[in-house]
Design an enzyme around this catalytic site. Structure first.
Site, mmCIF file in Angstrom:
data_model
loop_
_atom_site.group_PDB
_atom_site.id
_atom_site.type_symbol
_atom_site.label_atom_id
_atom_site.label_comp_id
_atom_site.label_asym_id
_atom_site.label_seq_id
_atom_site.Cartn_x
_atom_site.Cartn_y
_atom_site.Cartn_z
ATOM 1 N N GLY A 157 46.207 39.037 28.964
ATOM 2 C CA GLY A 157 46.393 37.614 29.220
ATOM 3 C C GLY A 157 47.070 36.960 28.031
ATOM 4 O O GLY A 157 47.466 37.619 27.065
ATOM 5 N N HIS A 176 51.120 37.551 38.625
ATOM 6 C CA HIS A 176 51.930 37.835 37.422
ATOM 7 C C HIS A 176 52.921 38.982 37.648
ATOM 8 O O HIS A 176 52.735 40.100 37.215
ATOM 9 C CB HIS A 176 51.082 38.043 36.173
ATOM 10 C CG HIS A 176 49.856 38.881 36.285
ATOM 11 N ND1 HIS A 176 49.827 40.136 36.865
ATOM 12 C CD2 HIS A 176 48.594 38.651 35.843
ATOM 13 C CE1 HIS A 176 48.615 40.635 36.779
ATOM 14 N NE2 HIS A 176 47.843 39.754 36.172
ATOM 15 N N HIS A 216 47.802 43.689 40.500
ATOM 16 C CA HIS A 216 46.993 44.781 39.941
ATOM 17 C C HIS A 216 47.018 45.949 40.914
ATOM 18 O O HIS A 216 45.979 46.404 41.399
ATOM 19 C CB HIS A 216 45.570 44.302 39.653
ATOM 20 C CG HIS A 216 45.478 43.389 38.472
ATOM 21 N ND1 HIS A 216 45.412 43.861 37.177
ATOM 22 C CD2 HIS A 216 45.460 42.045 38.393
ATOM 23 C CE1 HIS A 216 45.343 42.830 36.344
ATOM 24 N NE2 HIS A 216 45.385 41.713 37.064
ATOM 25 N N ASP A 224 48.067 32.282 32.441
ATOM 26 C CA ASP A 224 47.133 33.411 32.308
ATOM 27 C C ASP A 224 46.365 33.319 30.985
ATOM 28 O O ASP A 224 46.048 34.322 30.354
ATOM 29 C CB ASP A 224 47.863 34.745 32.410
ATOM 30 C CG ASP A 224 46.927 35.899 32.779
ATOM 31 O OD1 ASP A 224 45.792 35.637 33.224
ATOM 32 O OD2 ASP A 224 47.328 37.066 32.591
ATOM 33 N N ALA A 272 43.349 44.445 31.987
ATOM 34 C CA ALA A 272 42.187 44.027 31.211
ATOM 35 C C ALA A 272 40.944 43.805 32.073
ATOM 36 O O ALA A 272 39.900 43.399 31.563
ATOM 37 C CB ALA A 272 42.510 42.741 30.447
ATOM 38 N N HIS A 283 42.351 31.725 32.642
ATOM 39 C CA HIS A 283 40.933 32.102 32.560
ATOM 40 C C HIS A 283 40.090 31.196 31.672
ATOM 41 O O HIS A 283 38.871 31.119 31.859
ATOM 42 C CB HIS A 283 40.813 33.548 32.069
ATOM 43 C CG HIS A 283 41.464 34.532 32.985
ATOM 44 N ND1 HIS A 283 40.842 35.023 34.105
ATOM 45 C CD2 HIS A 283 42.695 35.091 32.962
ATOM 46 C CE1 HIS A 283 41.660 35.852 34.738
ATOM 47 N NE2 HIS A 283 42.795 35.902 34.068
ATOM 48 N N GLU A 342 40.760 36.549 40.852
ATOM 49 C CA GLU A 342 41.735 37.590 40.503
ATOM 50 C C GLU A 342 41.148 38.979 40.749
ATOM 51 O O GLU A 342 41.882 39.926 40.997
ATOM 52 C CB GLU A 342 42.188 37.450 39.052
ATOM 53 C CG GLU A 342 43.349 38.357 38.731
ATOM 54 C CD GLU A 342 43.837 38.269 37.302
ATOM 55 O OE1 GLU A 342 44.818 38.960 36.974
ATOM 56 O OE2 GLU A 342 43.250 37.501 36.512
#
Length: 377
Positions: A304, A209, A188, A267, A133, A54, A122
């Site tokens: 992250g 991830h 997610h 990440d 998050a 990010h 993402e």
């Protein structure tokens, strides 16, 4: 240039003793000049490829500023990460559009730093229960036309999008994404095995991830992880920062999926390369202590990492992953996952001469070349 004396990464053989020659921006069969670079005591590896991070040095990709993206690209190149596909967060469509337009504009400028090869969305097509998050206020059901608008704003450079496949319309979304030239990652998510398997069979070929923000692998409920294992095209990401995944699980996952499929990601956040403290992230605040970043006042929620991809490569090797396998997971595999393996990820003749020399003893960077040019630290 002729690079001699080092142990050179080879996709099939691991590390071998051979010379690497460059001619201008490309790797060549013979040197284009008389320059000789002594790589004795070094691993000679391709420049790293990060397809999920990010930001860094106080800047976030989601801020959608030209100056911030340039600072991120400059920092990543200084860390031996030569190709980057930064990730946007769960945000309103107008902010995602700004991110996409900033990415497209940056790609036209050729202003130095690591090459921004695309964007990874993402969010926002995720589920509330596993948002991590991400900002739940801006979650959105999978929406093919919306993705089409974002890809148009990005001038075709959206490379990856993450989706929770239990959300309504996800299979149609995956098919639409593939028609737009976008790889789809499952993440997610609360998806069970059957739902995840349907997503992968519909064309999703990436797992965001792995283990983080998804149900665990259980012997009667294999979930996303079991479904990903069974579809050979799927390439799972791992955050190898020493915080997100236990070393034993890193070793287990490489053994399960094989070196050909694993992708190491950082990440990393804007706090990477910065001191401990509080930082904004996706409309929330995070708190950083050492190499651990969590949502402010919610220390149980990781947000992250604050480790560069080069740092994650070193961690993976320290965890017992063979050096050649870890390098592959930071170079060729991520390049292949977004379709740039024709010019990046190996040291084969004809590829771009983006090369990193690492000291074999401590894996410190001794030299970086980016498209044939030496990078000044």
């Amino acid at each position: 240039m002729r690079i001699t004396g080092g142990q050179v990464f080879d996709l099939e053989q691991g590390f071998i003793a051979r010379d690497v020659c460059t001619d201008g921006a490309l790797i060549a069969s013979a040197s284009g000049d008389e320059t000789v670079l002594d790589a004795s005591g070094c691993y000679v590896i391709p420049g790293l490829v990060d397809v999920h991070f990010h930001g860094a040095v106080g800047e976030d990709f989601s801020d959608a500023t030209a100056e911030g993206l340039q600072k991120i690209a400059d920092y990543e190149l200084s860390q031996g990460v030569t190709y980057i596909c930064p990730a946007g967060m769960t945000l309103p469509e107008d902010q995602l559009t700004a991110i996409c337009k900033t990415t497209a504009a940056h790609r036209k400028q050729n202003s130095g730093g690591a090459e921004v090869v695309g964007a990874h969305l993402e969010g926002p097509f995720l589920c509330m229960a596993k948002k991590g998050a991400q900002n739940g206020a801006f979650l959105h059901d999978p929406d093919g036309p919306m993705l089409g608008r974002l890809q148009e704003a990005a001038e075709g450079c959206v490379k990856l999008v993450t989706v929770a496949p239990e959300q309504p319309g996800s299979v149609e979304f995956i098919q639409a994404a593939r028609e737009l030239g976008v790889h789809v990652s499952v993440g997610h998510t609360t998806a069970n095995y059957e739902t995840a398997k349907a997503a992968f069979e519909a064309g999703a070929d990436h797992a965001t991830h792995l283990y983080n923000a998804m149900p665990p692998l259980a012997h009667r409920d294999p979930g996303v992880i079991g479904a990903a294992y069974e579809v050979p095209a799927v390439m799972p990401e791992l955050i190898c920062d020493g915080i997100h995944i236990h070393p034993s699980v890193v070793r287990l996952t490489f053994g399960l999926f094989g070196k050909e499929r694993m992708i190491i990601i950082s990440d990393s956040l804007r706090a990477t390369g910065m001191p401990d403290g509080e930082y904004p992230f996706g409309g929330q605040m995070i708190e950083v202590h050492g190499n651990r970043a969590t949502i402010l006042h919610h220390p149980e929620t990781l947000a992250g990492s604050v480790t560069s991809l080069m740092g994650c490569l070193r961690q993976a090797i320290a965890f017992g992953i063979p050096a050649a396998d870890a390098v592959r997971a930071c170079t060729y595999n991520p390049a292949r996952s977004i379709g740039i393996e024709d010019r990046a990820g190996t040291l084969d003749t004809g590829k771009e001469a983006s090369i990193v020399l690492l000291d074999q003893k401590d894996l410190s960077i001794r030299k970086i070349l980016f498209k044939g040019q030496a990078v000044t630290a």
